[in-house]
Scaffold this active site. Structure first.
Site, short mmCIF file in Angstrom:
data_model
loop_
_atom_site.label_atom_id
_atom_site.label_comp_id
_atom_site.label_asym_id
_atom_site.label_seq_id
_atom_site.Cartn_x
_atom_site.Cartn_y
_atom_site.Cartn_z
N CYS B 53 0.84 -1.21 0.00
CA CYS B 53 0.00 0.00 0.00
C CYS B 53 0.87 1.25 0.00
CB CYS B 53 -0.92 0.02 1.22
SG CYS B 53 -2.04 -1.37 1.26
N ARG B 130 -7.79 -4.32 -3.08
CA ARG B 130 -7.33 -3.18 -3.87
C ARG B 130 -8.31 -2.92 -5.03
NH1 ARG B 130 -2.38 -2.75 -1.68
NH2 ARG B 130 -1.51 -4.72 -0.97
#
Lengths: 73, 219
Positions: B53, B130
């Site tokens: 991330c 995601r």
């Protein structure tokens, strides 16, 4: 709140928006252009300023309240 | 952390209005309608202070100027708190020198995650996967991408999709596989015999009547 600090004072972006409203009614698009802030931030910020009693909305435009004028005067 | 027990019944679909939301973000309380008139890339990440991330946030910040040129805003989301988002983005700036310029939703209630189908319990019972939702200036969902937890997103592809969508909208065309700005575009297939015959006389580059390409006039 992005435009009003926890102590009730406008943040830098809040102050910019209040100054941009000094000449009179302004739409979010006009304020975004004047301040260089993103349109989404201006829409959200004007909502906050209105909730705090520093600006008021009429149709699609905003203007300073007496309280708002006093803060930047 | 509390496990996700809710079941996602219906996911947002392409061509449909993006689900409305009002969410606490690192830039204050934002509503979907605040983005009306600009395009929006709404994306979720599993968690703050995690390695993949972090690389994605740096990459999103790097393409932000390119997105701005295309009148596209970015809005991140995870089920972390605003304080966590602030601490993480400050850490990224301190360690890597990259300022995160876009807001991040703190979706502790999971309201936005559920509305957009960002929670996939098969991947994680506590984190959003995601996701990327490309929403146009009329707040219609134009693209949905899902990436697994282990795979960071490709920013180049996100920009390419936006270019392709905006080009298609502006010119009433489609874009072929691996299209890049400046490449030839696909002319919509004809609907009648007459149109098919006329098509072949119009100077397009045609494989046959149903597959014709043309060069767009540069602006």
């Amino acid at each position: 709140m992005a435009c009003i600090s926890p102590d009730g004072k406008p943040t830098e972006s809040g102050t910019k928006m209040l100054h941009a409203l000094e000449p009179g009614f302004g739409s979010p698009e006009e304020i975004a252009e004047d301040t260089g802030l993103s349109l989404f931030r201006v829409r959200s910020g004007l909502r906050e300023l209105a909730q705090a009693g520093l600006a008021k909305q009429k149709d699609d435009k905003y203007e300073l309240t007496e309280k708002g004028t006093g803060l930047i005067g | 952390m509390e496990e996700i027990k809710e079941q996602v019944i219906s996911l947002p679909r392409l061509g449909e209005p993006a689900p409305a939301f009002e969410a606490v973000t690192t830039h204050g309380l934002l509503k979907l309608e605040d983005f009306k008139g600009t395009w929006l890339v709404l994306f979720s990440h599993p968690a703050d202070f995690t390695p993949v991330c972090t690389t994605e946030f740096i990459a999103f910040a790097e393409i932000y100027p390119e997105l701005q040129k295309r009148e596209v805003e970015l809005l991140g989301l995870s089920v972390d708190s605003v304080s966590s988002h602030i601490a993480w983005t400050r850490n990224i700036e301190e360690k890597v020198g990259v300022k995160i310029p876009f807001p991040i939703i703190a979706d502790l209630s999971k309201e936005v995650s559920l509305a957009y189908g960002m929670l996939h319990p098969g991947q994680s019972k506590t984190e959003t996967v995601r996701c990327v939702f490309i929403i146009d200036d009329k707040q219609i969902i134009r693209t949905i991408l899902y990436y697994p937890l282990t795979t960071g997103r490709n920013m180049d592809e996100i920009l390419r999709i936006i270019d392709a969508l905006q080009t298609a909208d502006a010119n009433a065309v489609a874009t072929p596989a691996n299209w890049r700005p400046g490449d030839m575009v696909v002319v919509p297939p004809p609907n009648t015999q007459e149109m098919a015959e006329e098509r072949l006389k119009q100077g397009y580059e045609c494989v046959d009547w149903y597959l014709c390409k043309k060069k767009l006039q540069s602006k």
